[in-house]
Design a protein around this motif. Structure first.
Motif, PDB file in Angstrom:
ATOM      1  N   ARG A  41       0.844  -1.195   0.000  1.00  0.00           N
ATOM      2  CA  ARG A  41       0.000   0.000   0.000  1.00  0.00           C
ATOM      3  C   ARG A  41       0.884   1.252   0.000  1.00  0.00           C
ATOM      4  O   ARG A  41       1.825   1.353   0.780  1.00  0.00           O
ATOM      5  N   ASN A  42       0.572   2.170  -0.876  1.00  0.00           N
ATOM      6  CA  ASN A  42       1.231   3.460  -1.055  1.00  0.00           C
ATOM      7  C   ASN A  42       2.575   3.397  -1.783  1.00  0.00           C
ATOM      8  O   ASN A  42       3.202   4.437  -1.996  1.00  0.00           O
ATOM      9  N   ALA A  43       3.031   2.228  -2.181  1.00  0.00           N
ATOM     10  CA  ALA A  43       4.302   2.144  -2.913  1.00  0.00           C
ATOM     11  C   ALA A  43       4.215   2.899  -4.234  1.00  0.00           C
ATOM     12  O   ALA A  43       5.108   3.690  -4.565  1.00  0.00           O
ATOM     13  N   GLU A  44       3.158   2.659  -4.992  1.00  0.00           N
ATOM     14  CA  GLU A  44       3.017   3.338  -6.280  1.00  0.00           C
ATOM     15  C   GLU A  44       2.923   4.845  -6.119  1.00  0.00           C
ATOM     16  O   GLU A  44       3.547   5.597  -6.871  1.00  0.00           O
ATOM     17  N   GLN A  45       2.158   5.294  -5.132  1.00  0.00           N
ATOM     18  CA  GLN A  45       1.996   6.739  -4.946  1.00  0.00           C
ATOM     19  C   GLN A  45       3.310   7.386  -4.546  1.00  0.00           C
ATOM     20  O   GLN A  45       3.663   8.450  -5.058  1.00  0.00           O
ATOM     21  N   LEU A  46       4.056   6.764  -3.637  1.00  0.00           N
ATOM     22  CA  LEU A  46       5.350   7.326  -3.240  1.00  0.00           C
ATOM     23  C   LEU A  46       6.275   7.411  -4.454  1.00  0.00           C
ATOM     24  O   LEU A  46       6.914   8.444  -4.696  1.00  0.00           O
ATOM     25  N   LEU A  47       6.343   6.336  -5.242  1.00  0.00           N
ATOM     26  CA  LEU A  47       7.211   6.349  -6.415  1.00  0.00           C
ATOM     27  C   LEU A  47       6.704   7.328  -7.474  1.00  0.00           C
ATOM     28  O   LEU A  47       7.512   7.976  -8.159  1.00  0.00           O
ATOM     29  N   ASP A  48       5.395   7.469  -7.628  1.00  0.00           N
ATOM     30  CA  ASP A  48       4.860   8.473  -8.553  1.00  0.00           C
ATOM     31  C   ASP A  48       5.303   9.877  -8.135  1.00  0.00           C
ATOM     32  O   ASP A  48       5.658  10.705  -8.980  1.00  0.00           O
ATOM     33  N   ASP A  49       5.264  10.137  -6.836  1.00  0.00           N
ATOM     34  CA  ASP A  49       5.722  11.437  -6.337  1.00  0.00           C
ATOM     35  C   ASP A  49       7.211  11.632  -6.622  1.00  0.00           C
ATOM     36  O   ASP A  49       7.642  12.712  -7.033  1.00  0.00           O
ATOM     37  N   VAL A  50       8.006  10.582  -6.422  1.00  0.00           N
ATOM     38  CA  VAL A  50       9.439  10.647  -6.740  1.00  0.00           C
ATOM     39  C   VAL A  50       9.621  10.923  -8.231  1.00  0.00           C
ATOM     40  O   VAL A  50      10.418  11.778  -8.623  1.00  0.00           O
ATOM     41  N   GLY A  51       8.880  10.206  -9.074  1.00  0.00           N
ATOM     42  CA  GLY A  51       8.980  10.409 -10.515  1.00  0.00           C
ATOM     43  C   GLY A  51       8.648  11.842 -10.920  1.00  0.00           C
ATOM     44  O   GLY A  51       9.352  12.442 -11.746  1.00  0.00           O
ATOM     45  N   ALA A  52       7.589  12.388 -10.348  1.00  0.00           N
ATOM     46  CA  ALA A  52       7.195  13.774 -10.660  1.00  0.00           C
ATOM     47  C   ALA A  52       8.300  14.749 -10.245  1.00  0.00           C
ATOM     48  O   ALA A  52       8.627  15.686 -10.991  1.00  0.00           O
ATOM     49  N   LEU A  53       8.883  14.517  -9.089  1.00  0.00           N
ATOM     50  CA  LEU A  53       9.973  15.386  -8.624  1.00  0.00           C
ATOM     51  C   LEU A  53      11.210  15.249  -9.508  1.00  0.00           C
ATOM     52  O   LEU A  53      11.891  16.248  -9.786  1.00  0.00           O
TER      53      LEU A  53
END
Length: 183
Positions: A41-53
């Motif tokens: 849970r939340n792995a994709e969202q954390l990595l999406d945030d990293v990708g956006a940054l």
């Protein structure tokens, strides 16, 4: 929820020697960075945030998002081959339990062995599992990005804060700069 757990201290493989880390990128602008999420849970969202940054602040041209089918096993060989063929570097995560930390480290080392720099993100509560798996995989002392535990229950705003806090170490790991990216 899980059908099996990886025991980071057990293996049927005999390491043939230390795994050579991939050459680091000097800079990230214009690169393609993979985001390999597990089903935590939340792995994709954390990595999406990293990708956006990475796109916003470091000039990454393209982000490739992939999700492993199983949290506690290494990525399938076809997924590894695809990431190696299409990405200049990969961020792996999130190790937020014992077996998912062990499999995240396994994935990172597999990418490194195939010539792609990887930044694996694990929570601080599972450094013992991560360190043990790195040793079993032939990379004792393998550097990974540590973030406070837990990640699973965080809100979107808290995930963005975690991604922002982890970003300097992720970038350094992928590019070979301090703190942990020197191969």
């Amino acid at each position: 929820m899980f059908s099996a757990m990886i025991d980071p201290t057990a293996t049927t493989a005999t390491p043939t020697g230390p795994v050579a880390l991939a050459a680091r990128r000097k800079a990230l602008p214009g690169s393609t960075v993979g985001l390999l999420a597990n089903t935590k849970r939340n792995a994709e969202q954390l990595l999406d945030d990293v990708g956006a940054l990475l796109e916003q602040l470091h000039g990454v041209a393209r982000v490739v998002r992939r999700k492993k089918p199983n949290i506690n096993e290494p990525m399938p060989p076809d997924m590894l081959a695809e990431l190696v063929a299409t990405c200049d570097a990969v961020v792996v995560g999130v190790g937020d339990c014992g077996s998912c930390s062990a499999s995240a480290i396994t994935d990172g080392i597999a990418l490194e062995a195939a010539g792609v720099p990887a930044a694996v993100v694990c929570t601080e509560a599972f450094t013992v599992s991560a360190d043990a798996m790195a040793a079993v995989q032939g990379s004792p002392g393998y550097h990974y990005v540590r973030t406070p535990h837990p990640v699973a229950p965080l809100s979107p705003a808290e995930l963005r804060q975690r991604a922002t806090a982890a970003l300097p170490d992720i970038v350094a790991t992928l590019s070979g700069g301090a703190p942990g990216g020197t191969p």
